[in-house]
Design an enzyme around this catalytic site. Structure first.
Site, short mmCIF file in Angstrom:
data_model
loop_
_atom_site.label_atom_id
_atom_site.label_comp_id
_atom_site.label_asym_id
_atom_site.label_seq_id
_atom_site.Cartn_x
_atom_site.Cartn_y
_atom_site.Cartn_z
N ASP A 45 1.41 7.91 9.51
CA ASP A 45 2.57 8.11 10.96
C ASP A 45 1.55 7.66 11.76
OD1 ASP A 45 4.32 5.54 9.04
OD2 ASP A 45 5.90 7.31 9.41
N ASP B 189 8.25 3.12 0.26
CA ASP B 189 8.35 4.45 1.21
C ASP B 189 9.36 5.18 0.87
OD1 ASP B 189 8.17 5.42 3.78
OD2 ASP B 189 8.50 3.92 4.70
N ASP C 9 7.39 -4.85 7.30
CA ASP C 9 8.01 -3.57 6.67
C ASP C 9 9.56 -3.49 6.56
OD1 ASP C 9 7.95 -0.88 7.94
OD2 ASP C 9 5.80 -0.92 7.40
C1 DGJ Z 1 8.13 5.39 7.41
C2 DGJ Z 1 6.76 4.70 6.90
O1 DGJ Z 1 5.56 5.90 7.03
C3 DGJ Z 1 6.26 3.90 8.63
O2 DGJ Z 1 4.96 2.88 8.44
C4 DGJ Z 1 7.32 2.74 8.40
O3 DGJ Z 1 7.62 2.03 7.12
C5 DGJ Z 1 8.76 2.93 8.75
N1 DGJ Z 1 9.42 4.32 8.00
C6 DGJ Z 1 9.78 2.17 8.37
O4 DGJ Z 1 11.38 2.68 8.57
#
Ligand code: DGJ
Length: 726
Positions: A549, A479, A367
């Site tokens: 999230d 993202d 990630d």
């Molecule tokens: C937001 C995403 O939803 C998370 O899963 C993760 O990838 C973070 N950003 C990383 O900055």
């Protein structure tokens, strides 16, 4: 042919297997919406048995032969400026400053199949025989503006795709201020307005409110469909449940500023409209130019919300999602985000990957934090070059090592963004969205790249593609972590600044199309701080989306339940994370977290090295179980049997071919309240179903009418039962 035109009265009748949608042309050339609902054989005539009567005082009687005013009529594509005082679908400004339009019916065309929408995501057909399309042209004779209303009727799915093309065939430049994608009328107001409201880490909570006279609306002005209001509404009878009652669904295949609204007028007629939000919108059409709206998918169900959702699931899973992962089983992944955040190095990632491989996980996803000097979210977005302090041997070496374990490798990007502390910003400070002289206000310490600029789009494509080419990368998490402010672009002249929001979204679609088509083997997962921008438009590019999230098992029940109103399980990323949960601090059992995540695209988001041996054994069982049942969950018909919005438990059922998966979750234990009865749905009543663990046999009619009783003995208890039809 599912579309007919009765020539004498010019009645257009669109029929899906179980629904009818009818329009008619009045003798004054107004195109009216006459009916949408359960399938009928024939709609006889327009004005006999007309659903509206009375007098529209203070409105012009512009149809004197019937003593009627346009203000009373269910206009199929209402425009501003004539005798209709309700919200228009179309509003334009002309060179003389006037903004009056008057559309008249001109012609129609019917053909098999469905056209692509240039530059926009849309549902599609693989064979022309899957759908028929009707195009009706309306014309404003004074200005030469024509609108082509397009209706695609799916022959095997109860769905109609509506969109509009605006053509400037006149001699003057026109600014379109509003061009909605659909208007429909319901002839009473006894409905509830149902929508999916949310926020970061609390996406898509189901909201219902009764329709009242006046306007009720949800929208987005964030240049993103947003966490806050999904581009979807349903109009449902107040008594509608999961299994009964009339429900109309309107799902917008679009990822930017949207509006969904219902206006109930003095005749208690409800005008339902969906489209690009007219707020801040303006689109210049010089003579010869056209503007294409995104499409809205309409469905009607006489069997409640469940059937509405199953229609969307089937259409979106099979005719919106594209590419090899539409059909192929997707890998189970492990993501390092909640395990390490940005504090990792090659050794840590390899340790997570090795453990994941030992339990049977297919894909290791790295990630945020692998590029530039990104140890915090205050820098480096835009610099898609590996951080050699963390990964001294580069991405290629890490990906190869992961491959050598027998796993695939995936990588996170946030390509639409730029950090002020980045080499990209230092080189091109004007590539972010901004207005000269105004403060550039960061959100999550970042600015948005201006995707209306061709050079910015090219940079993104080049930067992402060169990383993808440089290493064996099988998966991308895309993202998007802020919404756009200080809207405007030097790429556009002053008279086109109001085009910015839609052009930004078109830019995102172009970039996604270029990158996804260049890497057809790569699995793309969308994300916007979890499930922001998780809309139907995005499913055209990403077969799956990170749903939220919030990875807490209990919170996820509501989030996934609400999301399933429109989105199929195959699109919902769902991971087991550590406890206490990082978002809400709750402790739930691993079994429960596993059962919640299995109702989507299953994965893990923790360091498995921190688990006990017993827990690792359970993880192995979870993986084996998920791999066994995943085609039922991904491709099956989903039934929501108990809602986390209504009680202390939740239950979902999936039926695919001869197998059934039933999952039951207790959120909160109860004392002395008896058991909860769960009645299954969608089974063959006369068939025998064997519950595969106990070997117990049940008739379908028993499971659907007597049901199974569950005791809510413990908080966060869960059961997953698999039945096989004999
Ligand atoms: C937001 C995403 O939803 C998370 O899963 C993760 O990838 C973070 N950003 C990383 O900055």
């Amino acid at each position: 042919m599912s579309i007919s035109c009765q020539k004498k009265d010019k009645i257009f009748h669109l029929q899906t297997p179980n629904t009818s949608y009818v329009m008619g042309v009045l003798d004054n050339k107004h195109l009216l919406h006459l009916y949408y609902g359960k399938r009928i054989d024939e709609y006889c005539c327009i004005l006999d048995n007309f659903p509206i009567s009375g007098e529209s005082a203070f409105s012009p009687i512009d149809i004197p032969e019937h003593f009627m005013s346009t203000n009373m009529l269910p206009m199929e594509y209402p425009c501003y400026g004539s005798a209709d005082f309700r919200s228009p679908a179309f509003h334009a400004e002309y060179e003389d400053g006037s903004s009056v339009t008057c559309f008249e019916y001109e012609s129609y065309k019917i053909f098999s199949g469905k056209k692509k929408l240039p530059g926009l995501p849309a549902t599609y057909v693989e064979e022309d025989s899957e759908a028929d399309t009707l195009e009706i042209t309306l014309c404003d004779h004074l200005t030469g503006i024509r609108v082509v209303l397009s209706y695609t009727v799916f022959n095997h799915i109860d769905a109609i795709a509506k969109s509009v093309q605006v053509k400037n065939e006149g001699a003057q430049t026109v600014t379109v201020k509003s061009a909605l994608s659909s208007t429909v009328h319901l002839f009473d107001k006894n409905y509830e307005f149902v929508h999916l409201e949310g926020a970061w880490a609390r996406e898509r909570s189901i909201q219902k409110r009764p329709l009242l006279n006046g306007v009720m609306q949800i929208d987005s002005k964030r240049v993103s469909s947003s966490h806050h209001h999904s581009p979807f509404i349903a109009l449902a009878r107040p008594y509608a449940t999961e299994t009964q009652g009339d429900v109309y669904g309107f799902s917008f295949v679009y990822s930017g500023n949207h509006i969904e609204q219902v206006e109930v007028n003095e005749f208690d007629v409800a005008r339902v409209q969906v489209g690009i939000n007219p707020f801040g919108f303006g689109w210049q059409l010089i003579p010869g130019e056209t503007f294409q709206t995104p499409e809205v998918i309409l469905t009607y169900s006489d069997e409640g919300f469940g059937k509405m959702s199953r229609t969307y699931h089937k259409l979106y899973r099979t005719r919106l999602v594209r590419g090899k992962y539409r059909e192929e089983e997707r890998p189970v992944l492990i993501n390092n985000w909640e395990a390490t955040y940005m504090d990792f190095n090659e050794e840590k990632i390899m340790k997570i990957a090795e453990k994941a491989q030992s339990v049977g996980i297919d894909l290791m996803v790295l990630d945020d934090g692998w590029f530039g000097k990104r140890n915090s979210d205050n820098c480096s977005l835009g610099d898609w070059v590996v951080d050699r302090n963390k990964l001294p041997n580069g991405i290629e070496s890490l990906a190869t090592k992961v491959n050598e374990l027998g796993m695939q490798f995936g990588l996170w990007f946030e390509p639409e963004m730029i950090s002020e502390d980045s080499d990209l910003y230092r080189k091109y400070p004007d590539w972010c969205v901004h207005i000269d002289g105004r403060k550039r206000i960061p959100a999550r310490q970042q600015l948005t790249l201006d995707l209306t600029k061709e050079e910015v789009r090219d940079y993104i494509v080049e930067a992402v593609c060169s990383v993808l080419k440089s290493a064996p990368i099988s998966y991308v998490k895309w993202d998007y972590n802020r919404n756009v402010t200080e809207i405007g672009s030097k790429s556009l002249p002053p008279e086109r600044q109001q085009e910015f929001a839609h052009r930004y979204v078109l830019g995102v679609y172009e970039v996604l199309e270029r990158i996804t088509s260049a890497f057809p083997e790569v699995l793309f997962e969308g994300c916007s701080g979890g499930g922001g921008r998780f809309d139907a438009g995005m499913l055209y590019y990403y077969p799956q989306y990170w749903t939220s999230d919030n990875t807490d098992g209990v919170e996820r029940l509501s989030i996934q339940h609400g999301t399933s109103m429109v989105m199929p399980a195959s699109t919902m990323g769902a991971h087991v994370s550590a406890v206490p949960n990082h978002q809400v601090g709750r402790n739930t059992p691993l079994l429960f977290r596993g059962h919640v995540a299995m109702a989507g695209q299953f994965g893990y988001e923790l360091d498995l090295n921190t688990l006990s041996e017993e827990e690792i054994d359970l993880v192995k069982e979870q993986l084996a179980q998920y791999k066994d049942i995943r085609n039922v969950i991904q491709k099956g018909e989903m039934y929501r049997l108990a809602s986390p919005f209504e009680g202390r438990n939740t239950s979902w059922e999936y039926v695919y071919e001869d197998r059934v998966v039933l999952i039951y979750y207790t959120i909160c234990a109860r004392s002395t309240l008896g058991k909860t009865c769960i009645k299954l749905c969608g089974l063959d009543e006369h068939a025998t179903y064997v519950e595969t663990t106990s070997g117990k046999e049940y008739r379908g009619s028993y499971l659907m009418n007597v049901g199974l009783y569950f005791e809510d003995k413990k908080d966060y208890d869960s059961f997953l039962l698999v039945f096989k039809k004999q």
